[in-house]
Design a protein around this motif. Structure first.
Motif, PDB file in Angstrom:
ATOM      1  N   SER A  42       4.977   1.544  -2.194  1.00  0.00           N
ATOM      2  CA  SER A  42       5.979   2.012  -2.997  1.00  0.00           C
ATOM      3  C   SER A  42       7.047   1.733  -2.005  1.00  0.00           C
ATOM      4  N   PRO A  43       7.517   2.075  -0.827  1.00  0.00           N
ATOM      5  CA  PRO A  43       9.126   1.661  -0.731  1.00  0.00           C
ATOM      6  C   PRO A  43       8.467   0.176  -0.301  1.00  0.00           C
ATOM      7  N   GLY A  44       7.830  -0.409  -0.146  1.00  0.00           N
ATOM      8  CA  GLY A  44       8.613  -2.257  -0.392  1.00  0.00           C
ATOM      9  C   GLY A  44       8.279  -2.391  -1.473  1.00  0.00           C
ATOM     10  N   VAL A  45       7.960  -1.715  -2.537  1.00  0.00           N
ATOM     11  CA  VAL A  45       8.351  -2.562  -4.191  1.00  0.00           C
ATOM     12  C   VAL A  45      10.214  -2.103  -4.827  1.00  0.00           C
ATOM     13  N   LEU A  46      10.334  -0.444  -4.129  1.00  0.00           N
ATOM     14  CA  LEU A  46      11.862  -0.467  -3.586  1.00  0.00           C
ATOM     15  C   LEU A  46      12.696  -1.032  -3.020  1.00  0.00           C
TER      16      LEU A  46
END
Length: 250
Positions: A42-46
């Motif tokens: 999820s941090p990579g998406v953000l």
């Protein structure tokens, strides 16, 4: 008019998001929320969305899903919450209005679509004052009416088949505009099964490869569901919804 690319729920898969939006260019991307949770990064998406928003906010419209909303209203429901920095990033986007509740587009043939995370059912439509155009509905939703957004039958939470679509069929009132949404689907893609009542099924067609559903309701309007249902492992095949010659109107 131009090319609008509508991306369904990402759910923690930055590679899948990067694959379908590329490096940018002349496309307008509208992402319908649920960037985070379930998937591996999820941090990579953000981080990917942050880069696009900071580089060209005119080229990227980010909508909010219920998995982002949990970090704004203080009731976190996901058992693997984001870190504090990423939670803070979402709150900053919301305060700066880099994240919206709704958008509206006009297709090349003149059909107007309201775009939200989960779709607008009759009850929420009435709470907004029964808007007659997608543009007005989007503008009203973007005032962030908390009683609408926090409702489990509202446009961040409602189940597509059993709540949103059925509400328009029960009502008998023609739906005044078409809608595009993520969040939920009326089918299970893996086993090609149906997850809705018979009267919804009779009105629906499915693009199994793209993982889109199209369902006609009253008045000739239609719902297009674009959640690819990545789950924990990612969809083996899917595509964004592309509208050529379309215009962003809200």
């Amino acid at each position: 008019m131009g090319r609008i690319v509508l991306v369904g729920d990402v759910g923690g898969f930055p590679g899948e998001l990067a694959r379908v939006v590329g490096g940018g260019g002349h496309d307008l991307v509208i992402q319908v929320g649920d960037l985070v949770d379930r998937g591996p990064d999820s941090p990579g998406v953000l981080a990917l969305v942050r880069e696009r928003l900071e580089r060209d906010r005119r080229g990227w419209v980010q909508l909010i899903g219920n998995h982002e909303w949990q970090y704004l209203d203080g009731e976190i429901f996901w058992p693997e919450p984001l870190g504090e920095d990423d939670q803070g990033l979402l709150r900053a986007w919301w305060l700066r209005e880099w994240v919206r509740v709704a958008a509206a587009v006009r297709a090349a043939d003149g059909e107007e679509f309201l775009i939200t995370h989960a779709g607008l059912g009759v009850e929420a439509w009435r709470q907004l004052g029964e808007p007659v155009t997608a543009t007005t509905a989007a503008d009203l939703l973007n005032t962030r009416p908390r009683e609408v957004l926090g409702s489990y039958r509202g446009p961040l939470w409602a189940s597509a088949g059993s709540e949103v679509y059925e509400s328009w069929l029960d009502e008998g009132t023609p739906m005044p505009f078409s809608q595009i949404h993520g969040h939920d689907q009326i089918v299970g893609f893996e086993g090609r099964t149906w997850r809705c009542g018979e009267r919804v099924r009779q009105r629906a067609i499915v693009d199994w490869a793209a993982r889109h559903t199209i369902t006609r309701v009253s008045g000739g309007a239609r719902f297009i569901g674009i959640d690819p249902r990545h789950g924990r492992t990612g969809a083996p095949q899917w595509a964004p919804l592309v509208l050529d010659g379309a215009t962003l109107v809200a």
